[in-house]
Design a protein around this motif. Structure first.
Motif, PDB file in Angstrom:
ATOM      1  N   PHE A 258     -45.015 -12.598  45.765  1.00 57.19           N
ATOM      2  CA  PHE A 258     -45.802 -13.035  46.921  1.00 57.19           C
ATOM      3  C   PHE A 258     -47.230 -12.499  46.838  1.00 57.19           C
ATOM      4  O   PHE A 258     -48.183 -13.170  47.229  1.00 57.19           O
ATOM      5  N   ARG A 259     -47.370 -11.297  46.312  1.00 57.81           N
ATOM      6  CA  ARG A 259     -48.707 -10.702  46.164  1.00 57.81           C
ATOM      7  C   ARG A 259     -49.563 -11.537  45.204  1.00 57.81           C
ATOM      8  O   ARG A 259     -50.735 -11.787  45.454  1.00 57.81           O
ATOM      9  N   HIS A 260     -48.966 -11.969  44.096  1.00 61.24           N
ATOM     10  CA  HIS A 260     -49.683 -12.815  43.139  1.00 61.24           C
ATOM     11  C   HIS A 260     -50.051 -14.159  43.778  1.00 61.24           C
ATOM     12  O   HIS A 260     -51.176 -14.641  43.629  1.00 61.24           O
ATOM     13  N   THR A 261     -49.096 -14.758  44.487  1.00 62.91           N
ATOM     14  CA  THR A 261     -49.345 -16.039  45.151  1.00 62.91           C
ATOM     15  C   THR A 261     -50.439 -15.892  46.193  1.00 62.91           C
ATOM     16  O   THR A 261     -51.357 -16.724  46.273  1.00 62.91           O
ATOM     17  N   HIS A 262     -50.364 -14.846  46.994  1.00 66.63           N
ATOM     18  CA  HIS A 262     -51.379 -14.583  48.016  1.00 66.63           C
ATOM     19  C   HIS A 262     -52.766 -14.480  47.392  1.00 66.63           C
ATOM     20  O   HIS A 262     -53.734 -15.058  47.890  1.00 66.63           O
TER      21      HIS A 262
ATOM     22  N   TYR B 121     -53.760 -10.552  38.567  1.00 66.38           N
ATOM     23  CA  TYR B 121     -53.340 -11.191  39.810  1.00 66.38           C
ATOM     24  C   TYR B 121     -53.834 -12.611  40.037  1.00 66.38           C
ATOM     25  O   TYR B 121     -53.402 -13.258  40.969  1.00 66.38           O
TER      26      TYR B 121
ATOM     27  N   THR C  72     -39.932 -12.263  44.512  1.00 67.83           N
ATOM     28  CA  THR C  72     -40.052 -10.850  44.879  1.00 67.83           C
ATOM     29  C   THR C  72     -41.301 -10.627  45.737  1.00 67.83           C
ATOM     30  O   THR C  72     -42.180 -11.500  45.819  1.00 67.83           O
ATOM     31  N   ILE C  73     -41.376  -9.465  46.344  1.00 70.44           N
ATOM     32  CA  ILE C  73     -42.581  -9.088  47.107  1.00 70.44           C
ATOM     33  C   ILE C  73     -43.793  -9.124  46.195  1.00 70.44           C
ATOM     34  O   ILE C  73     -44.866  -9.585  46.585  1.00 70.44           O
ATOM     35  N   HIS C  74     -43.616  -8.674  44.972  1.00 70.15           N
ATOM     36  CA  HIS C  74     -44.739  -8.673  44.028  1.00 70.15           C
ATOM     37  C   HIS C  74     -45.165 -10.100  43.695  1.00 70.15           C
ATOM     38  O   HIS C  74     -46.355 -10.378  43.525  1.00 70.15           O
TER      39      HIS C  74
END
Length: 61
Positions: A6-10, A40, A2-4
């Protein structure tokens, strides 16, 4: 993913690249660094390996 996700991975990759907590907090738009750290950040395999190497170096091995 999910987009979320990707936010955690980023976020984890930013820390792995050497970004400070304040830099990541600002980038994510969090008003409190506790949110950034508690939700995060994730310890990657590379981060675990790097920590073990730093400890070994500290111990003189």
């Amino acid at each position: 993913m999910t987009i979320h996700g990707f936010r955690h991975t980023h976020t984890s990759l930013l820390f792995e690249a050497g970004a400070t907590i304040k830099e990541v907090q600002d980038r994510l738009g969090h008003s409190n660094s506790k949110t950034t750290l508690d939700i995060y950040t994730h310890v990657t395999k590379k981060a675990k390996h790097d920590a073990a190497n730093r400890f070994a170096k500290f111990m003189g091995k």
